[in-house]
Design a protein around this motif. Sequence first.
Motif, mmCIF file in Angstrom:
data_model
loop_
_atom_site.group_PDB
_atom_site.id
_atom_site.type_symbol
_atom_site.label_atom_id
_atom_site.label_comp_id
_atom_site.label_asym_id
_atom_site.label_seq_id
_atom_site.Cartn_x
_atom_site.Cartn_y
_atom_site.Cartn_z
ATOM 1 N N ALA A 37 86.903 -78.294 12.725
ATOM 2 C CA ALA A 37 85.609 -78.415 12.041
ATOM 3 C C ALA A 37 85.679 -77.903 10.606
ATOM 4 N N LEU A 38 84.871 -78.520 9.754
ATOM 5 C CA LEU A 38 84.654 -77.997 8.404
ATOM 6 C C LEU A 38 83.406 -77.113 8.465
ATOM 7 N N SER A 39 83.563 -75.828 8.155
ATOM 8 C CA SER A 39 82.384 -74.943 8.177
ATOM 9 C C SER A 39 81.858 -74.761 6.757
ATOM 10 N N ILE A 40 80.544 -74.799 6.631
ATOM 11 C CA ILE A 40 79.894 -74.698 5.326
ATOM 12 C C ILE A 40 78.895 -73.548 5.356
ATOM 13 N N VAL A 147 78.779 -63.194 5.178
ATOM 14 C CA VAL A 147 78.716 -64.213 6.232
ATOM 15 C C VAL A 147 78.982 -65.604 5.652
ATOM 16 N N ALA A 148 78.323 -65.915 4.535
ATOM 17 C CA ALA A 148 78.463 -67.257 3.963
ATOM 18 C C ALA A 148 79.890 -67.507 3.473
ATOM 19 N N SER A 149 80.559 -66.451 3.009
ATOM 20 C CA SER A 149 81.889 -66.649 2.441
ATOM 21 C C SER A 149 82.968 -66.705 3.519
ATOM 22 N N GLN A 150 82.580 -66.524 4.782
ATOM 23 C CA GLN A 150 83.537 -66.708 5.864
ATOM 24 C C GLN A 150 83.713 -68.180 6.206
ATOM 25 N N ALA A 151 82.890 -69.042 5.617
ATOM 26 C CA ALA A 151 83.001 -70.476 5.883
ATOM 27 C C ALA A 151 84.121 -71.069 5.033
ATOM 28 N N ASP A 152 84.510 -72.306 5.384
ATOM 29 C CA ASP A 152 85.533 -72.985 4.589
ATOM 30 C C ASP A 152 85.015 -73.266 3.187
ATOM 31 N N SER A 153 83.720 -73.542 3.110
ATOM 32 C CA SER A 153 83.124 -73.937 1.845
ATOM 33 C C SER A 153 81.782 -73.209 1.712
ATOM 34 N N THR A 154 81.601 -72.498 0.607
ATOM 35 C CA THR A 154 80.379 -71.720 0.431
ATOM 36 C C THR A 154 79.487 -72.381 -0.610
ATOM 37 N N ASP A 178 81.743 -72.155 -3.737
ATOM 38 C CA ASP A 178 82.546 -73.361 -3.942
ATOM 39 C C ASP A 178 81.729 -74.432 -4.641
ATOM 40 N N VAL A 179 80.432 -74.460 -4.332
ATOM 41 C CA VAL A 179 79.524 -75.427 -4.956
ATOM 42 C C VAL A 179 78.191 -74.724 -5.217
ATOM 43 N N PHE A 180 77.638 -74.932 -6.409
ATOM 44 C CA PHE A 180 76.279 -74.459 -6.683
ATOM 45 C C PHE A 180 75.297 -75.614 -6.576
ATOM 46 N N VAL A 181 74.133 -75.335 -5.995
ATOM 47 C CA VAL A 181 73.064 -76.330 -5.951
ATOM 48 C C VAL A 181 71.870 -75.776 -6.711
ATOM 49 N N VAL A 182 71.362 -76.545 -7.668
ATOM 50 C CA VAL A 182 70.065 -76.222 -8.246
ATOM 51 C C VAL A 182 69.070 -77.151 -7.575
ATOM 52 N N PHE A 231 82.752 -82.141 -0.225
ATOM 53 C CA PHE A 231 83.905 -82.734 0.450
ATOM 54 C C PHE A 231 85.113 -82.860 -0.484
ATOM 55 N N GLU A 232 84.845 -83.236 -1.733
ATOM 56 C CA GLU A 232 85.951 -83.358 -2.698
ATOM 57 C C GLU A 232 86.654 -82.021 -2.888
ATOM 58 N N ARG A 233 85.851 -80.988 -3.010
ATOM 59 C CA ARG A 233 86.446 -79.660 -3.187
ATOM 60 C C ARG A 233 87.211 -79.234 -1.934
ATOM 61 N N HIS A 234 86.645 -79.571 -0.790
ATOM 62 C CA HIS A 234 87.302 -79.261 0.484
ATOM 63 C C HIS A 234 88.668 -79.950 0.555
ATOM 64 N N VAL A 235 88.711 -81.228 0.204
ATOM 65 C CA VAL A 235 89.972 -81.980 0.254
ATOM 66 C C VAL A 235 90.983 -81.359 -0.705
ATOM 67 N N ARG A 236 90.505 -81.002 -1.908
ATOM 68 C CA ARG A 236 91.387 -80.383 -2.898
ATOM 69 C C ARG A 236 91.955 -79.064 -2.358
ATOM 70 N N GLN A 237 91.097 -78.268 -1.718
ATOM 71 C CA GLN A 237 91.550 -76.981 -1.193
ATOM 72 C C GLN A 237 92.471 -77.163 0.002
ATOM 73 N N ARG A 238 92.266 -78.252 0.755
ATOM 74 C CA ARG A 238 93.138 -78.498 1.894
ATOM 75 C C ARG A 238 94.522 -78.892 1.391
ATOM 76 N N GLU A 239 94.538 -79.762 0.379
ATOM 77 C CA GLU A 239 95.818 -80.261 -0.129
ATOM 78 C C GLU A 239 96.617 -79.191 -0.872
ATOM 79 N N SER A 240 95.903 -78.297 -1.545
ATOM 80 C CA SER A 240 96.606 -77.253 -2.309
ATOM 81 C C SER A 240 97.085 -76.108 -1.418
ATOM 82 N N GLY A 241 96.677 -76.127 -0.153
ATOM 83 C CA GLY A 241 97.039 -75.020 0.732
ATOM 84 C C GLY A 241 96.051 -73.869 0.671
ATOM 85 N N GLU A 242 95.040 -73.960 -0.237
ATOM 86 C CA GLU A 242 94.088 -72.860 -0.370
ATOM 87 C C GLU A 242 93.249 -72.705 0.900
#
Lengths: 304, 304
Positions: A37-40, A147-154, A178-182, A231-242
């Motif tokens: 799973a991808l956790s957000i 708590v929020a930063s324990q997810a794959d993507s915050t 990882d992503v800001f929302v206004v 999702f783009e950031r997630h893919v980038r982090q997956r590919e970089s090993g981060e």
Amino acid sequence: VLGGDSRAVARAISLVEDGSEALEEISANIMAGTGKALSIGLTGAPGVGKSTLAARLVAHLRSDGDRVGVLAIDPTSPFTGGALLGDRVRMQEHATDPGVFIRSMATRGHLGGMALAAPEAVRILDAAGYDVVIVETVGVGQSEVEVASQADSTVVVVAPGWGDAIQVAKAGILEVADVFVVNKSDKDDADRTVKDLRSMLEMDSQDDPPPIVQTTAVEGGGIVELWNAIFERHVRQRESGELAERRRSRLIREVESLAAEKYRMRAVAALDAEGQIAEDLVAGRIDPYRAAGLLSHMIGSGTG
Amino acid sequence: VLGGDSRAVARAISLVEDGSEALEEISANIMAGTGKALSIGLTGAPGVGKSTLAARLVAHLRSDGDRVGVLAIDPTSPFTGGALLGDRVRMQEHATDPGVFIRSMATRGHLGGMALAAPEAVRILDAAGYDVVIVETVGVGQSEVEVASQADSTVVVVAPGWGDAIQVAKAGILEVADVFVVNKSDKDDADRTVKDLRSMLEMDSQDDPPPIVQTTAVEGGGIVELWNAIFERHVRQRESGELAERRRSRLIREVESLAAEKYRMRAVAALDAEGQIAEDLVAGRIDPYRAAGLLSHMIGSGTG
């Protein structure tokens, strides 16, 4: 749980809340089924529209066929009735969808509180086959950030006119986003908020600064863009090993905390059993370091 | 430190910030000299006027001849430059007064962070002969509440028009407040804020609900009333035995945390030494409980 039965999942999460001893067995049995799973983590001050945003994200993910779990968590307060009822109301359109699991979570006895309970609940949803798990926290204090930063993507949500740029900086959240929302970007001062955030991110000078996405969650505006950014950031982090590195260090920290919390329980029991240490401490005859050393000796030699 | 030398106090507090090993000795030597100071935790959202209020309280206490220590603490963020500079500016009138010790504190290495560092710094000021120690925290998240509630008396500051009543409830702060302050009480909606707070306190139905004091810190209004409210409640808690009970349970919790944090460090070292546990964990071959159990066994049997 492994069969994806939502009632079994609900019961397992209740055991997490209670800190039940049955958790050790559940945890051992599901571990091999986790990691898909991808956790957000979704965090931000009360009132910025996190719940509406979460409901919109769920709708978008469902239209792609993904199964989604949502955990609504307020780690700081027993006063959560309002907020969590709000979640449920806004989430109502998904309540009867078998591909969506929604749960408000509190800790009633889990050792280590929400910081240790939340990742366990996420693993349960992961093992049960939910493709995306959204962990929504209330507020931007240290516990929520943890708590929020324990997810794959915050994902950090702010709204115009809340003085949020400063709150975000105060909460030490720049480093974990990882992503800001206004959200509420139809408001006049939305551009100003985006600008403030951007200049703060520039000051912070990260290698890969988080993107800023503007949404109007009530109308559904910007949701596709938000998901794409996540999702783009997630893919980038997956590919970089981060991603692998993050998950690894997260698990290791979790084990360290679990070991420390189990030890704390033994220390509590040892202090109870050997009342003299507490008496000497309170009377000022020994200091906290000496008392901790005496406890450690008692526990280590098996007399505790 | 025991002689009240302010440079020695400053050096000792630096050692607390660093988590220096010399702390154990300092802690042992000063412990018997503690227990005389009244510690006051002062918390509230940024911008409500805590620093001005603290400066006014210091002036009032000085006019009574009391020696006062002030610790300004932001446990959540590295972004503290602004806030702490603000403190210093407002505190400037006291900077040259030998009866006042002012210090902004951060943790640079103390195990257990500010939750364990702050009470140590308070004990140092206590042992050095300061009659009152004010611990000012920034924000109303869980960490701030934790730090502020370690004091003998916890003062929660709100200002009109910040939606603060709700923030206070969210932060779980109702339970720890000994005195509420509505600062900036010359503002139109101050009465409304007092009313909101009062109805929240009624819902909470405590035996001895905290008083609500209105101040205008910039003009110095309400400061005598605030001090009287703090002191009256302090005397009541001292006479009822509640103060002794609080100090006792605070010290015991501190020792438990100290023991757990020391153990965490041993767990970190054991995980490093025995790489296979981390590998098995990350690969999903063992779960966090099993890993924590293996660690505990390693440390207990002296192989860690």
